[in-house]
Design an enzyme around this catalytic site. Structure first.
Site, short mmCIF file in Angstrom:
data_model
loop_
_atom_site.label_atom_id
_atom_site.label_comp_id
_atom_site.label_asym_id
_atom_site.label_seq_id
_atom_site.Cartn_x
_atom_site.Cartn_y
_atom_site.Cartn_z
N TYR A 173 0.81 -1.23 0.00
CA TYR A 173 0.00 0.00 0.00
C TYR A 173 0.84 1.27 0.00
CZ TYR A 173 -3.07 -3.46 2.28
OH TYR A 173 -3.78 -4.58 2.62
N CYS B 162 14.01 -10.36 -3.89
CA CYS B 162 14.26 -9.97 -5.28
C CYS B 162 13.05 -9.27 -5.90
CB CYS B 162 14.64 -11.20 -6.08
SG CYS B 162 15.97 -12.07 -5.27
N GLU B 163 12.71 -8.14 -5.35
CA GLU B 163 11.62 -7.30 -5.86
C GLU B 163 12.00 -5.86 -5.54
OE1 GLU B 163 8.34 -8.18 -6.96
OE2 GLU B 163 8.35 -10.32 -6.46
N TYR C 14 -1.88 -6.35 10.84
CA TYR C 14 -1.58 -6.63 9.43
C TYR C 14 -0.07 -6.67 9.17
CZ TYR C 14 -6.45 -5.29 9.50
OH TYR C 14 -7.78 -5.21 9.83
N1 LLP Z 1 -14.50 -5.87 9.95
C1 LLP Z 1 -14.41 -6.20 8.64
C2 LLP Z 1 -15.58 -6.77 7.97
C3 LLP Z 1 -13.21 -5.97 7.96
O1 LLP Z 1 -13.13 -6.28 6.66
C4 LLP Z 1 -12.10 -5.42 8.64
C5 LLP Z 1 -10.82 -5.18 7.96
C6 LLP Z 1 -12.24 -5.13 10.01
C7 LLP Z 1 -13.46 -5.36 10.63
C8 LLP Z 1 -11.12 -4.55 10.85
O2 LLP Z 1 -10.71 -3.31 10.39
P1 LLP Z 1 -9.64 -2.44 11.27
O3 LLP Z 1 -10.33 -2.05 12.56
O4 LLP Z 1 -8.48 -3.28 11.50
O5 LLP Z 1 -9.37 -1.30 10.40
N2 LLP Z 1 -4.35 -5.05 5.28
C9 LLP Z 1 -4.81 -3.68 5.41
C10 LLP Z 1 -6.10 -3.57 6.15
C11 LLP Z 1 -7.22 -4.41 5.58
C12 LLP Z 1 -8.47 -4.36 6.40
C13 LLP Z 1 -9.42 -5.41 5.98
N3 LLP Z 1 -10.63 -5.46 6.72
C14 LLP Z 1 -3.69 -2.86 6.03
O6 LLP Z 1 -2.63 -3.40 6.29
O7 LLP Z 1 -3.86 -1.65 6.23
#
Ligand code: LLP
Length: 404
Positions: free
Chosen positions: A311, A338-339, A367
């Site tokens: 991201y 290697c990227e 994450y």
């Molecule tokens: N509920 C649902 C249905 C979700 O899809 C997500 C996150 C959450 C709760 C929790 O969201 P949070 O409170 O953590 O923002 N990989 C990305 C973030 C992807 C989030 C996916 N869904 C990153 O590293 O920023």
């Protein structure tokens, strides 16, 4: 984390000491920060005591989930694997919600057998499948339906989920159609409307808009919902300049909503609970001068922490031992993969570094490890939970023999 005698220290232990004992790279989590985050989250919304379901996708370590469970939280899961992990951590099924756009027959069947609180469905086809399975088991199943409120979360497009072009949830016409379908089904009990508009949200106004959209739908729907699941998404400060999410305003908006709708609120926070508790510590393997900048080649890579490559996400990067000398050239912190995207950050000003020095990459509790992989056949790092001066290994370092 703070510097004590020039050494970056987590709770009561210096990161250097941890590295000497466990090697690098490693993930460490601060228990007291975790406790503080949960307590602050609860306080922010104490006027209506929501059910808080930790988003397991943000950190799937069973020991972390176990600690979170001890504070009374439930879990939000998005696969049968996460559901199994939440159960293994001891989370009561009556506090588990199951989200996701593509639950398979066996996943739905497993969730039904475990008697979880809600299966939050995301399409009419999924609801028909839940109905079919429930009927075959002669059961009546509590479900939620995820609404796509077509609300811009004003966050990174890659982690935005609440606009009509996103695959998540159903639009309002389908939502009404689903209500009618459920009315005629003996095997489905429609209990919840759920929404989740995105992640790393720092502005409360998209939440206000989302609540307005939900309120309008409820007014028109003529169906009594027991729960409204508002998802997660609360952002954290990755940079010192980041503004913070105004929880007070979010709370006020929910209270206003609750005056019109008598429901129980569910939240699904991930990042705001675990994000700033985690640090990735890595050792410098080599330093390479390329003329205009220096490459700081670390023993951690994009397979250990994917967010910058995926991201363009920024993570504060700090020296583990502080000195007064400053580098004359910009530093580009990279991994050995290697990227060209295997790069954490470029910093114009940094203290002078030497090979074998340690670097701390901050705010990687959410994450971080959960998005890690074995790309380039690199074993995954060790995970440690720090409580005061105690270190607990909460996941062993992977060995080559585990992956080869
Ligand atoms: N509920 C649902 C249905 C979700 O899809 C997500 C996150 C959450 C709760 C929790 O969201 P949070 O409170 O953590 O923002 N990989 C990305 C973030 C992807 C989030 C996916 N869904 C990153 O590293 O920023």
């Amino acid at each position: 984390m703070k510097y004590i005698n020039r050494r970056l220290t987590i709770e009561k232990i210096s990161l250097q000491k941890i590295a000497n004992k466990f090697g690098t790279p490693f993930y460490s989590y601060s228990y007291s920060k975790l406790k503080e985050n949960i307590s602050n989250f609860k306080k922010s919304f104490r006027s209506f005591s929501p059910l808080i379901c930790f988003a397991v996708k943000s950190n799937t370590n069973v020991n972390i989930i176990r600690e979170i469970k001890k504070f009374g939280l439930g879990a939000d899961v998005v696969s049968v694997g996460e559901l199994m992990m939440a159960l293994k951590a001891g989370i009561n099924p009556s506090k588990i919600v199951f989200s996701g756009v593509g639950k398979t027959t066996s996943e739905i069947s497993f969730a039904i057998d475990k008697k979880i609180l809600l299966i939050n469905a995301e399409s009419l086809s999924e609801i028909k499948e839940i109905n079919r399975i429930a009927k075959s088991k002669n059961k009546r199943i509590k479900i939620g339906v995820r609404l796509n409120p077509n609300t811009d979360a004003k966050t990174l497009s890659q982690i935005s989920t609440g606009k009509k072009e996103n695959k998540f949830g159903v639009n309002k016409n389908t939502f009404y159609e689903i209500i009618n379908y459920c009315k005629n089904s003996k095997n489905i009990d429609l209990k919840c409307l759920s929404v989740h508009i995105g992640s790393q949200i720092l502005d409360y106004r998209p939440y206000e808009k989302m609540l307005k959209a939900v309120s309008q739908i409820l007014n028109k729907s003529n169906h009594k919902f027991e729960f409204i699941d508002l998802g997660g998404g609360m952002g954290i400060s990755y940079t010192d300049k980041n503004k913070k999410l105004n929880y007070k305003k979010y709370n006020t908006a929910v209270l206003k909503f609750l005056r019109k709708h008598k429901v129980k609120i569910i939240f699904e926070p991930g990042r705001s609970i675990i994000g700033d508790t985690g640090t990735l510590v890595s050792k410098i393997i080599y330093i390479k001068d390329s003329g205009s900048k220096k490459f700081i080649i670390l023993d951690a890579a994009m397979n250990d922490l994917m967010r910058p490559a995926l991201y363009g996400a920024f993570h504060k990067t700090l020296p583990v031992t502080k000195s007064n000398k400053t580098s004359k050239k910009p530093y580009e912190f990279v991994g050995p993969i290697c990227e060209s995207t295997d790069k954490f950050v470029t910093l114009k000003k940094f203290q002078l570094l030497n090979e074998k020095d340690l670097i701390a990459i901050c705010d990687v509790g959410a994450y971080g490890m959960s998005l890690s992989s074995n790309y380039n056949l690199r074993p995954k790092p060790i995970e440690l939970l720090i409580k005061g001066s105690k270190i607990k290994v909460i996941r062993k370092r992977q060995k080559h023999k585990d992956i080869i």
